[in-house]
Design a protein around this motif. Structure first.
Motif, short mmCIF file in Angstrom:
data_model
loop_
_atom_site.label_atom_id
_atom_site.label_comp_id
_atom_site.label_asym_id
_atom_site.label_seq_id
_atom_site.Cartn_x
_atom_site.Cartn_y
_atom_site.Cartn_z
N LEU A 193 23.07 -21.87 21.18
CA LEU A 193 23.85 -23.04 20.77
C LEU A 193 23.87 -23.40 19.17
N SER A 194 22.88 -22.42 18.52
CA SER A 194 23.24 -22.54 17.13
C SER A 194 24.69 -21.93 16.79
N ASP A 195 25.32 -21.04 17.52
CA ASP A 195 26.65 -20.60 17.24
C ASP A 195 27.43 -20.06 18.37
N VAL A 196 27.06 -18.86 18.97
CA VAL A 196 27.93 -18.36 19.60
C VAL A 196 28.43 -19.17 20.82
N MET A 197 27.60 -20.00 21.58
CA MET A 197 27.96 -20.68 22.66
C MET A 197 28.73 -21.74 22.43
N THR A 198 28.29 -22.49 21.02
CA THR A 198 28.99 -23.79 20.71
C THR A 198 30.49 -23.09 20.06
N VAL A 207 40.95 -14.50 27.50
CA VAL A 207 39.90 -14.44 26.44
C VAL A 207 40.10 -13.04 25.97
N ILE A 208 40.52 -12.87 24.55
CA ILE A 208 40.72 -11.61 23.81
C ILE A 208 39.26 -11.22 23.17
N GLY A 209 38.66 -10.33 23.61
CA GLY A 209 37.45 -9.90 22.84
C GLY A 209 36.16 -10.10 23.90
N ASP A 210 35.32 -8.86 23.97
CA ASP A 210 34.23 -8.84 24.62
C ASP A 210 32.88 -8.62 23.92
N GLY A 211 32.94 -9.36 22.81
CA GLY A 211 31.88 -9.64 22.05
C GLY A 211 31.07 -10.87 22.49
N ALA A 212 29.77 -11.23 21.97
CA ALA A 212 28.99 -12.36 22.27
C ALA A 212 29.86 -13.71 22.29
N GLY A 243 33.30 -14.06 22.81
CA GLY A 243 34.24 -14.01 23.74
C GLY A 243 33.74 -14.12 24.92
N LEU A 244 32.48 -13.71 25.33
CA LEU A 244 31.72 -13.83 26.62
C LEU A 244 31.36 -15.17 26.79
N CYS A 245 30.92 -15.84 25.76
CA CYS A 245 30.34 -17.36 25.72
C CYS A 245 31.80 -18.22 25.81
N ALA A 246 32.84 -17.68 25.43
CA ALA A 246 34.15 -18.38 25.62
C ALA A 246 34.47 -18.16 27.07
N VAL A 247 34.14 -17.06 27.72
CA VAL A 247 34.55 -17.23 29.21
C VAL A 247 33.59 -18.05 30.05
N ALA A 248 32.36 -18.07 29.61
CA ALA A 248 31.47 -19.24 30.36
C ALA A 248 31.87 -20.69 29.81
N ALA A 249 32.46 -20.90 28.83
CA ALA A 249 32.95 -22.03 28.58
C ALA A 249 33.82 -22.38 29.37
#
Length: 342
Positions: free
Chosen positions: A149-154, A173-178, A180-186
């Motif tokens: 929640l500090s960065d990647v998920m938010t 979602v373009i990008g499979d970094g952390a 991008g994956l959190c954007a998928v979850a969002a």
């Protein structure tokens, strides 16, 4: 205390630095329990000019409050807290609008005499407005997801929100970094019906599927755009989580006229396609740096009850003295996101 300092491209050292102390009455000193390496840390790791003084690194951390200044009211010693990746007073006009990243009295860790998060302790300015108390024990298994929640998920959530993702949408979602994956979850959390993730690292895209992705686009460039359009006819919502000109071009190629592109990747370019052809398509270009503080309390209940598990992006843990190895592992794509434990 021990802390990570970058002296130039490829040169991260863990060294002794002065222990943080209260400087302003709104400060708090936090003893770090967990930190991590961010994808944005890799840009200076690849290109930072050599310097004799170094730069304290890290902007994602959680830990225990050890000491507070005289004007701190919301926090006390012993509180477990997570820090958004920038500090803010949470009272100025920008913060009141949910734009904490632009706080008039805020700033960034590792600059202007403020400690970096990749160290044993951090002095946090405007701690009442910045830090969020966590209702779990310091040894909770949820700590990696709470750290996210500090960065990647938010940040991933910021991309989904600014792209306008809603129930029933198709999202790319373009990008499979952390991020991008959190954007998928969002996007899945906000009700997207179909989520395409563009990436070619199988372990990462497999996690993306577990986070809610329905399709994986392994192709890049024109082939990737053609694949998206073949599957969907074009998408209304795109979250670009890389930051290269190639990824922006892919977003523009895949989005429908009248659609929205949210940029999350820190841009590694100065100029983009904003001429007549893009103008005539009525595309909305939005996104930017996430106001993480505005989102933490929104997302916290879903982390606590397991609805989202963003801590799964941390696929390897390193001790603080192993931080240089963590940078190398991420730069060599051996690790998706490195967790630093103290």
């Amino acid at each position: 205390m021990r802390a990570a300092v970058m002296y130039g491209a490829g040169d991260v050292r863990v060294e002794d630095r002065p222990d943080p102390k209260i400087v302003q009455p709104t400060d708090a000193v936090v003893r770090t329990l967990a930190s991590c390496v961010c994808g944005s840390d890799l840009w200076p790791y690849r290109s930072m000019p050599a310097t004799g003084t170094g730069r304290p690194m890290g902007h994602e951390f959680l830990g225990i409050v050890e000491e507070t200044g005289a004007d701190v009211r919301r926090l006390r010693a012993g509180d477990l807290v997570v820090a958004p990746f920038t500090y803010s007073d949470n009272t100025c006009d920008y913060c009141a609008k949910g734009l904490h990243i632009s706080c008039r009295h805020g700033g960034r860790y590792g600059l202007d005499g403020v400690d970096g998060g990749q160290g044993e302790a951090v002095r946090v300015p405007h701690s009442d407005g910045t830090l969020v108390r966590l209702p779990v024990a310091a040894d909770s298994a949820l700590l990696p997801s709470l750290l996210a929640l500090s960065d990647v998920m938010t940040t991933g959530h910021h991309g989904a929100v600014t792209a306008g993702v809603a129930t029933g949408d198709t999202v790319l979602v373009i990008g499979d970094g952390a991020v991008g994956l959190c954007a998928v979850a969002a996007a899945e959390r906000l009700g997207a019906e179909r989520i395409l993730v563009m990436g070619r690292h199988t372990a990462r895209t497999d996690l993306g599927r577990e986070f809610g992705a329905t399709d994986v686009i392994a192709e890049r460039g024109d082939e990737g755009i053609a694949r998206v359009r073949d599957l969907t006819g074009g998408v209304q919502r795109v979250i670009e989580a890389v930051g290269t000109r190639q990824s922006l071009d892919a977003a523009l190629g895949a989005v429908l006229d009248g659609g929205t592109i949210s940029r999350l990747g820190v841009p590694q370019y100065e100029e983009g396609p904003i001429g007549p052809s893009a103008f005539m398509r009525n595309i909305t270009l939005t996104g930017g740096a996430s106001p993480a503080r505005a989102y933490i309390e929104q997302l916290l209940p879903d982390v606590l009850d397991g609805t989202i598990t963003p801590g799964r992006v941390f696929d390897r843990s390193f001790p603080l003295d192993g931080t240089p190895d963590a940078y190398r592992a991420m730069a060599d794509r051996q690790v998706l996101k490195a967790l630093i434990t103290l």
